[in-house]
Design a protein around this motif. Sequence first.
Motif, PDB file in Angstrom:
ATOM      1  N   LEU A 158       6.661  -1.172  -7.215  1.00 45.19           N
ATOM      2  CA  LEU A 158       6.734  -1.746  -5.871  1.00 45.19           C
ATOM      3  C   LEU A 158       7.480  -0.772  -4.958  1.00 45.19           C
ATOM      4  O   LEU A 158       8.654  -0.468  -5.189  1.00 45.19           O
ATOM      5  N   GLU A 159       6.799  -0.274  -3.927  1.00 43.80           N
ATOM      6  CA  GLU A 159       7.443   0.667  -3.000  1.00 43.80           C
ATOM      7  C   GLU A 159       8.186  -0.082  -1.900  1.00 43.80           C
ATOM      8  O   GLU A 159       9.325   0.237  -1.580  1.00 43.80           O
ATOM      9  N   TYR A 160       7.520  -1.089  -1.299  1.00 41.88           N
ATOM     10  CA  TYR A 160       8.202  -1.881  -0.278  1.00 41.88           C
ATOM     11  C   TYR A 160       7.380  -3.130   0.020  1.00 41.88           C
ATOM     12  O   TYR A 160       6.218  -3.244  -0.365  1.00 41.88           O
ATOM     13  N   GLN A 161       8.044  -4.090   0.700  1.00 41.21           N
ATOM     14  CA  GLN A 161       7.369  -5.292   1.167  1.00 41.21           C
ATOM     15  C   GLN A 161       7.448  -5.320   2.685  1.00 41.21           C
ATOM     16  O   GLN A 161       8.528  -5.197   3.262  1.00 41.21           O
ATOM     17  N   ASP A 162       6.297  -5.471   3.345  1.00 39.33           N
ATOM     18  CA  ASP A 162       6.258  -5.538   4.801  1.00 39.33           C
ATOM     19  C   ASP A 162       6.994  -6.811   5.253  1.00 39.33           C
ATOM     20  O   ASP A 162       6.586  -7.921   4.893  1.00 39.33           O
ATOM     21  N   PRO A 163       8.059  -6.697   6.030  1.00 36.37           N
ATOM     22  CA  PRO A 163       8.848  -7.885   6.409  1.00 36.37           C
ATOM     23  C   PRO A 163       8.101  -8.842   7.333  1.00 36.37           C
ATOM     24  O   PRO A 163       8.436 -10.022   7.407  1.00 36.37           O
ATOM     25  N   ASP A 164       7.101  -8.344   8.059  1.00 39.94           N
ATOM     26  CA  ASP A 164       6.364  -9.192   8.997  1.00 39.94           C
ATOM     27  C   ASP A 164       5.272 -10.007   8.309  1.00 39.94           C
ATOM     28  O   ASP A 164       4.968 -11.128   8.726  1.00 39.94           O
ATOM     29  N   THR A 165       4.667  -9.427   7.268  1.00 37.73           N
ATOM     30  CA  THR A 165       3.526 -10.095   6.617  1.00 37.73           C
ATOM     31  C   THR A 165       3.813 -10.520   5.182  1.00 37.73           C
ATOM     32  O   THR A 165       3.094 -11.322   4.606  1.00 37.73           O
ATOM     33  N   ASN A 166       4.846  -9.937   4.580  1.00 37.11           N
ATOM     34  CA  ASN A 166       5.186 -10.140   3.164  1.00 37.11           C
ATOM     35  C   ASN A 166       4.148  -9.553   2.206  1.00 37.11           C
ATOM     36  O   ASN A 166       4.107  -9.925   1.030  1.00 37.11           O
ATOM     37  N   VAL A 167       3.310  -8.637   2.683  1.00 35.20           N
ATOM     38  CA  VAL A 167       2.412  -7.909   1.785  1.00 35.20           C
ATOM     39  C   VAL A 167       3.241  -6.930   0.963  1.00 35.20           C
ATOM     40  O   VAL A 167       4.073  -6.191   1.500  1.00 35.20           O
ATOM     41  N   ASN A 168       3.026  -6.939  -0.369  1.00 39.67           N
ATOM     42  CA  ASN A 168       3.711  -5.995  -1.254  1.00 39.67           C
ATOM     43  C   ASN A 168       2.867  -4.732  -1.405  1.00 39.67           C
ATOM     44  O   ASN A 168       1.659  -4.820  -1.705  1.00 39.67           O
ATOM     45  N   PHE A 169       3.481  -3.585  -1.220  1.00 40.55           N
ATOM     46  CA  PHE A 169       2.788  -2.306  -1.386  1.00 40.55           C
ATOM     47  C   PHE A 169       3.222  -1.708  -2.728  1.00 40.55           C
ATOM     48  O   PHE A 169       4.392  -1.384  -2.927  1.00 40.55           O
ATOM     49  N   VAL A 170       2.269  -1.597  -3.635  1.00 40.84           N
ATOM     50  CA  VAL A 170       2.543  -1.200  -5.020  1.00 40.84           C
ATOM     51  C   VAL A 170       1.823   0.107  -5.322  1.00 40.84           C
ATOM     52  O   VAL A 170       0.604   0.213  -5.139  1.00 40.84           O
ATOM     53  N   ARG A 171       2.565   1.090  -5.824  1.00 38.32           N
ATOM     54  CA  ARG A 171       1.978   2.392  -6.182  1.00 38.32           C
ATOM     55  C   ARG A 171       1.422   2.286  -7.595  1.00 38.32           C
ATOM     56  O   ARG A 171       2.150   2.094  -8.561  1.00 38.32           O
ATOM     57  N   SER A 172       0.110   2.401  -7.731  1.00 36.36           N
ATOM     58  CA  SER A 172      -0.546   2.236  -9.023  1.00 36.36           C
ATOM     59  C   SER A 172      -0.097   3.293 -10.023  1.00 36.36           C
ATOM     60  O   SER A 172      -0.076   4.483  -9.713  1.00 36.36           O
ATOM     61  N   LYS A 173       0.226   2.824 -11.249  1.00 35.49           N
ATOM     62  CA  LYS A 173       0.615   3.775 -12.296  1.00 35.49           C
ATOM     63  C   LYS A 173      -0.608   4.466 -12.899  1.00 35.49           C
ATOM     64  O   LYS A 173      -0.479   5.476 -13.580  1.00 35.49           O
ATOM     65  N   LYS A 174      -1.799   3.909 -12.646  1.00 35.45           N
ATOM     66  CA  LYS A 174      -3.022   4.497 -13.215  1.00 35.45           C
ATOM     67  C   LYS A 174      -3.658   5.523 -12.280  1.00 35.45           C
ATOM     68  O   LYS A 174      -4.086   6.583 -12.701  1.00 35.45           O
ATOM     69  N   SER A 175      -3.724   5.189 -10.994  1.00 34.83           N
ATOM     70  CA  SER A 175      -4.462   6.046 -10.058  1.00 34.83           C
ATOM     71  C   SER A 175      -3.605   6.675  -8.979  1.00 34.83           C
ATOM     72  O   SER A 175      -4.046   7.603  -8.301  1.00 34.83           O
ATOM     73  N   GLY A 176      -2.380   6.164  -8.804  1.00 38.57           N
ATOM     74  CA  GLY A 176      -1.537   6.661  -7.718  1.00 38.57           C
ATOM     75  C   GLY A 176      -1.868   6.029  -6.383  1.00 38.57           C
ATOM     76  O   GLY A 176      -1.224   6.313  -5.365  1.00 38.57           O
ATOM     77  N   LYS A 177      -2.884   5.163  -6.352  1.00 37.16           N
ATOM     78  CA  LYS A 177      -3.307   4.505  -5.117  1.00 37.16           C
ATOM     79  C   LYS A 177      -2.263   3.474  -4.692  1.00 37.16           C
ATOM     80  O   LYS A 177      -1.600   2.870  -5.536  1.00 37.16           O
ATOM     81  N   LEU A 178      -2.120   3.267  -3.374  1.00 34.61           N
ATOM     82  CA  LEU A 178      -1.196   2.260  -2.864  1.00 34.61           C
ATOM     83  C   LEU A 178      -1.947   0.933  -2.760  1.00 34.61           C
ATOM     84  O   LEU A 178      -2.869   0.783  -1.953  1.00 34.61           O
ATOM     85  N   LEU A 179      -1.560  -0.024  -3.592  1.00 34.66           N
ATOM     86  CA  LEU A 179      -2.233  -1.324  -3.656  1.00 34.66           C
ATOM     87  C   LEU A 179      -1.520  -2.342  -2.776  1.00 34.66           C
ATOM     88  O   LEU A 179      -0.286  -2.365  -2.715  1.00 34.66           O
ATOM     89  N   LYS A 180      -2.307  -3.199  -2.113  1.00 32.61           N
ATOM     90  CA  LYS A 180      -1.742  -4.277  -1.303  1.00 32.61           C
ATOM     91  C   LYS A 180      -1.853  -5.577  -2.098  1.00 32.61           C
ATOM     92  O   LYS A 180      -2.953  -6.031  -2.409  1.00 32.61           O
ATOM     93  N   VAL A 181      -0.688  -6.150  -2.418  1.00 32.97           N
ATOM     94  CA  VAL A 181      -0.641  -7.326  -3.290  1.00 32.97           C
ATOM     95  C   VAL A 181       0.000  -8.492  -2.537  1.00 32.97           C
ATOM     96  O   VAL A 181       1.077  -8.345  -1.962  1.00 32.97           O
ATOM     97  N   ALA A 182      -0.675  -9.642  -2.553  1.00 37.01           N
ATOM     98  CA  ALA A 182      -0.153 -10.849  -1.900  1.00 37.01           C
ATOM     99  C   ALA A 182       0.418 -11.790  -2.952  1.00 37.01           C
ATOM    100  O   ALA A 182      -0.226 -12.064  -3.961  1.00 37.01           O
ATOM    101  N   ASP A 183       1.626 -12.282  -2.700  1.00 35.36           N
ATOM    102  CA  ASP A 183       2.288 -13.229  -3.605  1.00 35.36           C
ATOM    103  C   ASP A 183       2.325 -14.597  -2.927  1.00 35.36           C
ATOM    104  O   ASP A 183       3.031 -14.793  -1.942  1.00 35.36           O
ATOM    105  N   LEU A 184       1.531 -15.548  -3.473  1.00 36.16           N
ATOM    106  CA  LEU A 184       1.499 -16.907  -2.926  1.00 36.16           C
ATOM    107  C   LEU A 184       2.311 -17.881  -3.782  1.00 36.16           C
ATOM    108  O   LEU A 184       2.174 -19.091  -3.644  1.00 36.16           O
ATOM    109  N   VAL A 185       3.153 -17.325  -4.665  1.00 34.78           N
ATOM    110  CA  VAL A 185       3.941 -18.169  -5.559  1.00 34.78           C
ATOM    111  C   VAL A 185       5.338 -18.430  -4.986  1.00 34.78           C
ATOM    112  O   VAL A 185       6.132 -19.136  -5.572  1.00 34.78           O
TER     113      VAL A 185
END
Length: 645
Positions: free
Chosen positions: A282-309
């Motif tokens: 997890l690199e950071y969470q956008d404070p305005d939207t709460n989208v989590n930006f996760v750096r993939s360990k497989k591809s290096g791509k920056l993934l956008k992950v939503a947590d509804l829990v």
Amino acid sequence: MPDIVHVKYQQTGKSKSTNEYGMREMQQKAFEARTAQYLLIKAPPASGKSRALMFIGLDKLVNQGIKKVIVAVPERSIGSSFAKTELQQFGFFADWIPNPKYNLCTPGGDQSKVKAFLEFLETDEQILICTHATLRFAFEAIDEKQLNDCLLAIDEFHHVSVDGDNKLGLVLSSVISKSTAHVVAMTGSFFRGDSVPILLPEDEEKFIKVKYDYYQQLNGYDYLKSLGIGYHFYQGRYTDAIDEILDENKKTIVHIPSVNSGESTKDKEQEVARIIDSLGDLEYQDPDTNVNFVRSKKSGKLLKVADLVYDVQKERDKIQEYLRNVSSVDDIDIIIALGMAKEGFDWPYCEHALTVGYRGSLTEIIQIIGRATRDSENKTHAQFTNLIAQPDAENDEVKLAVNNMLKAITASLLMEQVLAPNWKFKPKFPEGDKEETEEDDSTIKIRGFKLPSSQRAKDIIESDLNDLKAKIMQDDTMLKAMPGNVDPEVINKVLIPKIIKETYPDLTDEEVEAVRQHVVVDSVIKNGIVEEQGDKRFIRLADSFVNIDDINIDLIDTINPFQKAFEILSKSVTASVFKAIQETIDATRIRMTEEEAIILWPKVKNWIAKTGEQPSIQAFDPQERRLAEAIIFLKEAKRKAVTNE
């Protein structure tokens, strides 16, 4: 594990094309029944039920003397489906324009919403949108006759039931019996999953039913070519196994298990953290939207992950608002949810619905699969995967785990029935006996096949067949019989008609037999594979190809319509696990009835003639053991008969 169900579609575009009024195929069917006082629309997610209600509601307001339309939805977020919609630009005669003041699917307390509901009834305003809860609370403060000349529309109608504790069911029953209100009920599935009827039989008979099949919907898409339903079994913690099936390249909704289930670790927030860790850092969470930006360990791509829990409503509202406004395939990659993102949740780009743990409600499964079956140009295949705990033979909970596994696989069998192409069945008569009529390729003629002799039986076959199959396939006795340890003829001729009689006690024996034959034939044919060779069609049934022209009801009755999934299961778990499954079923084996013994006796004689020996009670083959039990049963019955003479 391979898919238990894999259905291909033709991309006809038919379910998405519109007529001169801007109506899609399902909406046209519903609009044709617009004058009905009580209307039930059974149609899959994304077929356009919300807009169908707008067309019907506006016609009732303008042309049928209805003064008000009240729309009730299960949760606030679904209220947006009934927001202002311009319909005239597509050819319809009016627009759907609710006053925002009477959109009660907004933050706020129940008291203020009930006050607004009561105020609405006294004004000239025509449209109100509220939650099921608001409707229930408001109903306590009004007389049913205040809903005279109103249309009450209930979305996700499977939330209703005749159970005395179901207040929404009581509201509906009172509205039907004590007012002149019209009712439109909408659902993707009429089956609740808790065996409690949604409507009393006398109320259900009042409804005109409009049915639009899942196959019609999916076959009529522009992009979707196929749908797969499969299972993945794990041992230990699911958070350690999820990495094997969570593909970062597929737009995915992950539904984690309820904290009350056996699959849960009881710490839902920690489970979300472990799922994110399995994807990368997890690199950071956008404070305005709460989208989590996760750096993939497989591809290096920056993934956008939503947590509804999230437990904190304010924080969850941020990410929900972001998801409501998603307009690009790149806006989000993975959504992690618990009780949310099911019915009414719209993310067309979703390719994969990954659900952890057994789901007891078939309706819930249908809703979850519906999240992935929206048509979108970013996908040609939709996938549902159920991650389930593998039974451990050394664990005291093995019986519960086996039952959950069987029920989960049974749900996939039902989904195959729902999602596969539809066939029409007719009797086949000897040449020259009756005039044969030309039929299309979707018609199969069967020797000895019975057509329904009454309108009641015909209505059950046309409208309720999948719901009846759901009841049959969730019956405890059937669950123990399905894996092949009970003779197929016993399943088809004894167990199934017994459940039909219990479900529809008003049917005659002749009507029960017609319904039974349709259930069995439809199930067996949909499990088969149809192939054309030259000018002939063949269907693969029970490991052999049969010319469709040679099919008869006696042949169909010798086939276990539910066997396929368990054959796949036996190849997908270890021998020790499969043995534990078989032993658990054997320990709770159904008792033998006289009807079953009578069916098995000719098979016992055939067995002895073929092998020269009696079937053994110690045999590994469950069917041979059952034949041996039939001998014991019949000997005991004969002994009792002699004693009583």
